[in-house]
Design a protein around this motif. Structure first.
Motif, PDB file in Angstrom:
ATOM      1  N   VAL A  84       0.844  -1.198   0.000  1.00  0.00           N
ATOM      2  CA  VAL A  84       0.000   0.000   0.000  1.00  0.00           C
ATOM      3  C   VAL A  84       0.879   1.248   0.000  1.00  0.00           C
ATOM      4  N   ASP A  85       1.869   1.248   0.869  1.00  0.00           N
ATOM      5  CA  ASP A  85       2.782   2.378   0.962  1.00  0.00           C
ATOM      6  C   ASP A  85       3.493   2.618  -0.371  1.00  0.00           C
ATOM      7  N   ALA A  86       3.971   1.561  -0.980  1.00  0.00           N
ATOM      8  CA  ALA A  86       4.679   1.688  -2.256  1.00  0.00           C
ATOM      9  C   ALA A  86       3.754   2.199  -3.356  1.00  0.00           C
ATOM     10  N   ILE A  87       2.537   1.683  -3.413  1.00  0.00           N
ATOM     11  CA  ILE A  87       1.576   2.130  -4.430  1.00  0.00           C
ATOM     12  C   ILE A  87       1.270   3.609  -4.236  1.00  0.00           C
ATOM     13  N   GLN A  88       1.110   4.031  -2.997  1.00  0.00           N
ATOM     14  CA  GLN A  88       0.826   5.441  -2.728  1.00  0.00           C
ATOM     15  C   GLN A  88       1.996   6.335  -3.128  1.00  0.00           C
ATOM     16  N   HIS A  89       3.212   5.824  -3.058  1.00  0.00           N
ATOM     17  CA  HIS A  89       4.387   6.636  -3.389  1.00  0.00           C
ATOM     18  C   HIS A  89       4.770   6.603  -4.864  1.00  0.00           C
ATOM     19  N   VAL A  90       4.568   5.462  -5.534  1.00  0.00           N
ATOM     20  CA  VAL A  90       5.023   5.361  -6.927  1.00  0.00           C
ATOM     21  C   VAL A  90       3.911   5.036  -7.912  1.00  0.00           C
ATOM     22  N   GLY A  91       2.722   4.730  -7.422  1.00  0.00           N
ATOM     23  CA  GLY A  91       1.625   4.388  -8.312  1.00  0.00           C
ATOM     24  C   GLY A  91       1.596   2.902  -8.628  1.00  0.00           C
ATOM     25  N   VAL A  92       0.595   2.534  -9.407  1.00  0.00           N
ATOM     26  CA  VAL A  92       0.413   1.135  -9.792  1.00  0.00           C
ATOM     27  C   VAL A  92       1.257   0.864 -11.038  1.00  0.00           C
ATOM     28  N   PRO A  93       2.163  -0.099 -10.951  1.00  0.00           N
ATOM     29  CA  PRO A  93       3.006  -0.392 -12.118  1.00  0.00           C
ATOM     30  C   PRO A  93       2.206  -1.074 -13.228  1.00  0.00           C
ATOM     31  N   GLU A  94       2.598  -0.815 -14.455  1.00  0.00           N
ATOM     32  CA  GLU A  94       1.958  -1.469 -15.592  1.00  0.00           C
ATOM     33  C   GLU A  94       2.715  -2.762 -15.877  1.00  0.00           C
ATOM     34  N   THR A  95       2.121  -3.865 -15.478  1.00  0.00           N
ATOM     35  CA  THR A  95       2.729  -5.174 -15.689  1.00  0.00           C
ATOM     36  C   THR A  95       1.648  -6.139 -16.149  1.00  0.00           C
ATOM     37  N   GLU A  96       2.081  -7.242 -16.749  1.00  0.00           N
ATOM     38  CA  GLU A  96       1.119  -8.247 -17.200  1.00  0.00           C
ATOM     39  C   GLU A  96       0.669  -9.153 -16.069  1.00  0.00           C
ATOM     40  N   ARG A  97       1.580  -9.462 -15.151  1.00  0.00           N
ATOM     41  CA  ARG A  97       1.247 -10.378 -14.059  1.00  0.00           C
ATOM     42  C   ARG A  97       1.333  -9.655 -12.717  1.00  0.00           C
ATOM     43  N   PRO A  98       0.448 -10.003 -11.799  1.00  0.00           N
ATOM     44  CA  PRO A  98       0.492  -9.381 -10.476  1.00  0.00           C
ATOM     45  C   PRO A  98       1.829  -9.592  -9.760  1.00  0.00           C
ATOM     46  N   ILE A  99       2.452 -10.750  -9.938  1.00  0.00           N
ATOM     47  CA  ILE A  99       3.725 -11.012  -9.264  1.00  0.00           C
ATOM     48  C   ILE A  99       4.794 -10.037  -9.763  1.00  0.00           C
ATOM     49  N   ASP A 100       4.703  -9.653 -11.037  1.00  0.00           N
ATOM     50  CA  ASP A 100       5.646  -8.669 -11.575  1.00  0.00           C
ATOM     51  C   ASP A 100       5.406  -7.294 -10.960  1.00  0.00           C
ATOM     52  N   ALA A 101       4.143  -6.975 -10.677  1.00  0.00           N
ATOM     53  CA  ALA A 101       3.823  -5.708 -10.022  1.00  0.00           C
ATOM     54  C   ALA A 101       4.414  -5.677  -8.616  1.00  0.00           C
ATOM     55  N   VAL A 102       4.309  -6.803  -7.912  1.00  0.00           N
ATOM     56  CA  VAL A 102       4.879  -6.890  -6.563  1.00  0.00           C
ATOM     57  C   VAL A 102       6.376  -6.643  -6.622  1.00  0.00           C
ATOM     58  N   GLU A 103       7.054  -7.301  -7.537  1.00  0.00           N
ATOM     59  CA  GLU A 103       8.498  -7.134  -7.666  1.00  0.00           C
ATOM     60  C   GLU A 103       8.861  -5.701  -8.039  1.00  0.00           C
ATOM     61  N   ALA A 104       8.054  -5.090  -8.909  1.00  0.00           N
ATOM     62  CA  ALA A 104       8.327  -3.708  -9.310  1.00  0.00           C
ATOM     63  C   ALA A 104       8.130  -2.753  -8.140  1.00  0.00           C
ATOM     64  N   LEU A 105       7.116  -3.005  -7.332  1.00  0.00           N
ATOM     65  CA  LEU A 105       6.823  -2.119  -6.203  1.00  0.00           C
ATOM     66  C   LEU A 105       7.813  -2.274  -5.056  1.00  0.00           C
ATOM     67  N   LEU A 106       8.169  -3.501  -4.759  1.00  0.00           N
ATOM     68  CA  LEU A 106       9.010  -3.762  -3.591  1.00  0.00           C
ATOM     69  C   LEU A 106      10.488  -3.841  -3.921  1.00  0.00           C
ATOM     70  N   GLY A 107      10.807  -4.197  -5.142  1.00  0.00           N
ATOM     71  CA  GLY A 107      12.197  -4.412  -5.532  1.00  0.00           C
ATOM     72  C   GLY A 107      12.562  -5.866  -5.348  1.00  0.00           C
ATOM     73  N   LEU A 108      13.427  -6.351  -6.191  1.00  0.00           N
ATOM     74  CA  LEU A 108      13.789  -7.774  -6.168  1.00  0.00           C
ATOM     75  C   LEU A 108      14.536  -8.190  -4.907  1.00  0.00           C
TER      76      LEU A 108
END
Length: 134
Positions: A84-108
Protein backbone atom coordinates in the motif's frame (compact mmCIF):
# COMPACT_ATOMS: atom_id res chain seq x y z
CA UNK A 1 13.26 -1.40 -10.12
CA UNK A 2 12.78 0.69 -7.04
CA UNK A 3 13.13 -0.74 -3.57
CA UNK A 4 10.73 0.78 -1.09
CA UNK A 5 12.31 1.97 2.10
CA UNK A 6 9.23 3.56 3.62
CA UNK A 7 8.26 2.30 7.05
CA UNK A 8 4.62 1.26 7.36
CA UNK A 9 2.51 3.48 9.58
CA UNK A 10 0.90 2.68 12.92
CA UNK A 11 3.99 1.10 14.50
CA UNK A 12 3.79 -2.09 12.45
CA UNK A 13 6.93 -4.13 12.06
CA UNK A 14 8.40 -4.16 8.58
CA UNK A 15 9.11 -7.36 6.71
CA UNK A 16 12.82 -6.78 7.25
CA UNK A 17 12.32 -6.44 11.01
CA UNK A 18 10.32 -9.66 11.12
CA UNK A 19 12.97 -11.62 9.23
CA UNK A 20 15.77 -10.05 11.26
CA UNK A 21 14.19 -11.51 14.38
CA UNK A 22 14.62 -15.08 13.08
CA UNK A 23 17.61 -17.34 13.57
CA UNK A 24 19.58 -18.28 10.46
CA UNK A 25 18.29 -21.86 10.66
CA UNK A 26 14.67 -20.74 10.93
CA UNK A 27 15.07 -18.33 8.03
CA UNK A 28 16.68 -21.03 5.88
CA UNK A 29 13.84 -23.45 6.68
CA UNK A 30 11.30 -20.84 5.64
CA UNK A 31 13.20 -20.17 2.41
CA UNK A 32 13.27 -23.91 1.61
CA UNK A 33 9.53 -24.15 2.19
CA UNK A 34 8.93 -21.17 -0.14
CA UNK A 35 10.96 -22.84 -2.87
CA UNK A 36 8.77 -25.95 -2.58
CA UNK A 37 5.62 -23.82 -2.71
CA UNK A 38 6.86 -22.02 -5.83
CA UNK A 39 7.78 -25.15 -7.81
CA UNK A 40 5.77 -25.03 -11.05
CA UNK A 41 3.60 -22.21 -9.65
CA UNK A 42 1.17 -20.82 -12.21
CA UNK A 43 1.79 -17.39 -10.65
CA UNK A 44 5.36 -17.68 -11.91
CA UNK A 45 4.41 -19.04 -15.33
CA UNK A 46 4.65 -22.72 -14.37
CA UNK A 47 2.40 -25.58 -15.40
CA UNK A 48 0.79 -25.87 -11.98
CA UNK A 49 1.82 -27.92 -8.99
CA UNK A 50 1.36 -31.67 -8.84
CA UNK A 51 -0.27 -33.40 -5.88
CA UNK A 52 3.12 -34.72 -4.82
CA UNK A 53 4.60 -31.22 -4.90
CA UNK A 54 1.70 -29.97 -2.77
CA UNK A 55 2.17 -32.83 -0.32
CA UNK A 56 5.90 -32.15 -0.08
CA UNK A 57 5.24 -28.47 0.60
CA UNK A 58 2.63 -29.35 3.24
CA UNK A 59 5.10 -31.70 4.96
CA UNK A 60 7.77 -28.99 4.85
CA UNK A 61 5.32 -26.53 6.43
CA UNK A 62 4.51 -28.98 9.20
CA UNK A 63 8.24 -29.39 9.88
CA UNK A 64 8.88 -25.64 10.10
CA UNK A 65 9.76 -24.28 13.51
CA UNK A 66 6.88 -22.44 15.17
CA UNK A 67 8.89 -19.21 14.88
CA UNK A 68 8.98 -19.62 11.08
CA UNK A 69 5.24 -20.24 10.86
CA UNK A 70 4.57 -17.25 13.08
CA UNK A 71 6.90 -15.05 11.02
CA UNK A 72 5.11 -16.12 7.84
CA UNK A 73 1.76 -15.03 9.28
CA UNK A 74 3.23 -11.71 10.43
CA UNK A 75 4.78 -11.16 7.00
CA UNK A 76 1.41 -11.63 5.30
CA UNK A 77 0.13 -8.57 7.15
CA UNK A 78 3.26 -6.46 6.85
CA UNK A 79 3.73 -6.97 3.13
CA UNK A 80 0.21 -5.69 2.44
CA UNK A 81 0.99 -2.44 4.26
CA UNK A 82 4.35 -2.13 2.51
CA UNK A 83 2.63 -2.63 -0.84
CA UNK A 84 0.00 0.00 0.00
CA UNK A 85 2.78 2.38 0.96
CA UNK A 86 4.68 1.69 -2.26
CA UNK A 87 1.58 2.13 -4.43
CA UNK A 88 0.83 5.44 -2.73
CA UNK A 89 4.39 6.64 -3.39
CA UNK A 90 5.02 5.36 -6.93
CA UNK A 91 1.62 4.39 -8.31
CA UNK A 92 0.41 1.14 -9.79
CA UNK A 93 3.01 -0.39 -12.12
CA UNK A 94 1.96 -1.47 -15.59
CA UNK A 95 2.73 -5.17 -15.69
CA UNK A 96 1.12 -8.25 -17.20
CA UNK A 97 1.25 -10.38 -14.06
CA UNK A 98 0.49 -9.38 -10.48
CA UNK A 99 3.73 -11.01 -9.26
CA UNK A 100 5.65 -8.67 -11.57
CA UNK A 101 3.82 -5.71 -10.02
CA UNK A 102 4.88 -6.89 -6.56
CA UNK A 103 8.50 -7.13 -7.67
CA UNK A 104 8.33 -3.71 -9.31
CA UNK A 105 6.82 -2.12 -6.20
CA UNK A 106 9.01 -3.76 -3.59
CA UNK A 107 12.20 -4.41 -5.53
CA UNK A 108 13.79 -7.77 -6.17
CA UNK A 109 15.82 -7.54 -2.97
CA UNK A 110 12.81 -7.05 -0.69
CA UNK A 111 12.89 -9.46 2.28
CA UNK A 112 9.35 -10.74 1.69
CA UNK A 113 10.38 -12.18 -1.65
CA UNK A 114 12.82 -14.47 0.18
CA UNK A 115 10.16 -16.30 2.16
CA UNK A 116 6.65 -15.64 0.84
CA UNK A 117 5.51 -17.85 -2.02
CA UNK A 118 4.20 -16.24 -5.18
CA UNK A 119 0.55 -16.94 -4.38
CA UNK A 120 0.86 -15.16 -1.02
CA UNK A 121 2.52 -12.14 -2.65
CA UNK A 122 -0.22 -11.95 -5.28
CA UNK A 123 -2.91 -12.18 -2.59
CA UNK A 124 -1.14 -9.38 -0.67
CA UNK A 125 -0.99 -7.24 -3.82
CA UNK A 126 -4.70 -7.75 -4.48
CA UNK A 127 -5.49 -6.84 -0.87
CA UNK A 128 -3.31 -3.74 -1.13
CA UNK A 129 -5.12 -2.71 -4.32
CA UNK A 130 -8.46 -3.12 -2.55
CA UNK A 131 -7.25 -0.94 0.31
CA UNK A 132 -6.07 1.74 -2.11
CA UNK A 133 -9.49 1.70 -3.75
CA UNK A 134 -11.36 2.07 -0.45
Amino acid sequence: MKTTTHTPQNGRRTCAEILDSLSDDTLEALERWRRLENLDSTYLGGRGRTREQMRAAARAWDELPLAAQSAYLSLLNSVVFELVDAIQHVGVPETERPIDAVEALLGLDHPALRVLPAYALVDAYEEAMEQIGD
